[in-house]
Scaffold this motif. Structure first.
Motif, PDB file in Angstrom:
ATOM      1  N   LYS A 135       0.393  -1.097   0.452  1.00 33.80           N
ATOM      2  CA  LYS A 135      -0.013   0.334  -0.310  1.00 33.80           C
ATOM      3  C   LYS A 135       1.162   0.791   0.314  1.00 33.80           C
ATOM      4  CE  LYS A 135      -1.356   0.941   3.681  1.00 33.80           C
ATOM      5  NZ  LYS A 135      -3.400   1.799   5.107  1.00 33.80           N
ATOM      6  N   ASP A 136       2.114   1.584   1.052  1.00 30.19           N
ATOM      7  CA  ASP A 136       3.016   2.680   0.760  1.00 30.19           C
ATOM      8  C   ASP A 136       3.815   2.216  -0.571  1.00 30.19           C
ATOM      9  OD1 ASP A 136       2.061   2.650   3.624  1.00 30.19           O
ATOM     10  OD2 ASP A 136       3.712   2.027   3.960  1.00 30.19           O
ATOM     11  N   MET A 137       3.848   1.352  -1.083  1.00 29.26           N
ATOM     12  CA  MET A 137       4.583   1.664  -2.207  1.00 29.26           C
ATOM     13  C   MET A 137       3.431   2.104  -3.609  1.00 29.26           C
ATOM     14  SD  MET A 137       6.407  -1.656  -4.424  1.00 29.26           S
ATOM     15  CE  MET A 137       7.067  -1.312  -6.096  1.00 29.26           C
ATOM     16  N   LEU A 138       2.537   1.252  -3.605  1.00 30.70           N
ATOM     17  CA  LEU A 138       1.227   2.138  -4.313  1.00 30.70           C
ATOM     18  C   LEU A 138       1.596   4.324  -4.106  1.00 30.70           C
ATOM     19  CD1 LEU A 138      -1.101  -0.133  -4.908  1.00 30.70           C
ATOM     20  CD2 LEU A 138       0.654   0.033  -5.846  1.00 30.70           C
ATOM     21  N   LEU A 139       1.252   4.139  -2.672  1.00 36.37           N
ATOM     22  CA  LEU A 139       0.850   5.418  -2.237  1.00 36.37           C
ATOM     23  C   LEU A 139       2.329   6.884  -1.990  1.00 36.37           C
ATOM     24  CD1 LEU A 139      -0.238   5.196   0.923  1.00 36.37           C
ATOM     25  CD2 LEU A 139      -1.716   5.592  -0.956  1.00 36.37           C
ATOM     26  N   SER A 140       3.214   6.262  -2.953  1.00 35.20           N
ATOM     27  CA  SER A 140       3.975   6.665  -3.053  1.00 35.20           C
ATOM     28  C   SER A 140       4.521   6.922  -4.530  1.00 35.20           C
ATOM     29  CB  SER A 140       5.359   5.939  -2.730  1.00 35.20           C
ATOM     30  OG  SER A 140       6.090   5.860  -1.234  1.00 35.20           O
ATOM     31  N   TYR A 141       3.965   6.311  -5.308  1.00 34.88           N
ATOM     32  CA  TYR A 141       4.107   5.924  -6.803  1.00 34.88           C
ATOM     33  C   TYR A 141       3.292   6.644  -7.563  1.00 34.88           C
ATOM     34  CZ  TYR A 141       3.310   4.544 -11.933  1.00 34.88           C
ATOM     35  OH  TYR A 141       3.495   4.797 -12.974  1.00 34.88           O
TER      36      TYR A 141
END
Length: 339
Positions: free
Chosen positions: A152-158
């Motif tokens: 989830k954090d990865m997608l938010l960063s992206y």
């Protein structure tokens, strides 16, 4: 038909065919529009890809990318002029790199410097926390690790990086909207509530699911869905379009970029404006997987209209609509030579 995103071996180290060969292929396939969009060079050597580091002095490599782009601009103008009466229209643009905010501003400088030549940019994100996510599995895994091993954090960063890019550049075409899925392992175990990656499954925890068993990563987490909608609304505000990019299909993913869940949101929040791109890097990839893309457009996401870029009036580049019945019945699709 059309492709709004292409590269060549002449000006990209990960391309393999000369630009002249690629435009010959586009004309052989009776493509109506073929956009020339080589990458803006990178400013910082740490963002060079392995195939670009063939010299111990990275400054030399950065300068070579800069010089190659200048050569591309000259070559692309020659193509457009010499083939202006041919079967295919050529529109000159560029794909921008959004590795970080400094690179985004560098891309903006290039768009200003070449404003008389570059009619648009394809706005893309290729990195998360400075790590490339569409190069190989090892780097994708590092990007996940840099995001606290939390999907989830990865997608938010992206998507937050994407928002910074579209705010600054307002790209007419937003490229491969969900390219992070290229190396996303379908068997990766994730806590569907928190997004944490789980390395050893506890069968008593029903919240732990493989990625392939989560119907939609975008809709699974409200925070992710909300910022995707925010991005789409902003793209809509300045009249941008999303590309349906078939490179995902040639790389054996189940869907093009973007996936169905994002397309449904784009229909609701971004006017349903899509253009088609092959993201080709070689002759063999020109119009690759376009038949599969047509099926996706007509039968899966069920668009009523497709769009294409046009500079026919000599003024500002415009995204023009084509009714889907006219689009799917075009002569282009009846050719036996389509890859």
């Amino acid at each position: 038909m059309h492709s709004h995103h292409s590269h060549s071996g002449s000006y990209s180290q990960h391309g393999s065919s000369p630009l002249d060969s690629m435009i010959e292929q586009a004309e052989k396939l009776h493509m109506k529009t073929f956009c020339l969009t080589e990458h803006v060079p990178r400013r910082n050597a740490k963002y060079l890809y392995p195939e670009e580091k063939n010299n111990s002095d990275d400054c030399v490599n950065l300068d070579r990318l800069y010089q190659d782009f200048n050569k591309f601009v000259i070559h692309a103008q020659w193509i457009k002029k010499e083939r202006q009466n041919g079967p295919t229209k050529y529109i000159i643009g560029t794909e921008i790199e959004s590795c970080d905010e400094d690179q985004i501003m560098y891309a903006k400088e290039f768009m200003t410097k070449y404003s008389d030549v570059l009619k648009f940019c394809v706005g893309s994100v290729h990195h998360i926390n400075g790590v490339p996510i569409d190069f190989d599995q090892e780097n994708w895994d590092l990007a996940l690790k840099s995001s606290n091993n939390n999907l989830k954090d990865m997608l938010l960063s992206y998507f937050n990086d994407q928002f910074k890019m579209i705010q600054t550049m307002k790209p007419l075409v937003v490229g491969h909207f969900d390219v992070y899925k290229l190396f996303l392992p379908q068997n990766l175990l994730v806590n569907s509530l928190t997004g944490d990656v789980v390395f050893e499954r506890n069968h008593t925890d029903n919240n732990v699911l493989a990625v392939k068993d989560i119907p939609s990563l975008i809709n699974n987490w409200d925070e992710v869905r909300e910022i995707v909608i925010r991005n789409l609304k902003f793209i809509d505000s300045y009249g941008g379009v999303l590309e349906i990019n078939t490179s995902a299909l040639r790389k054996k993913l189940a869907e093009p970029y973007p996936s169905k869940d994002i397309c449904e949101l784009a229909k609701q929040y971004c006017g349903g404006r899509f253009v088609l791109s092959d993201d080709s890097h070689s002759v063999e990839q020109v119009a690759v997987c376009y038949r599969e893309a047509l099926d996706y457009i007509v039968n899966v996401i069920k668009l009523n209209t497709m769009y294409y870029l046009d500079d026919g009036d000599g003024e500002k580049l415009k995204a023009l609509p084509i009714p889907i019945d006219e689009y799917k019945n075009d002569f282009f699709w009846k050719q036996s030579c389509l890859p």
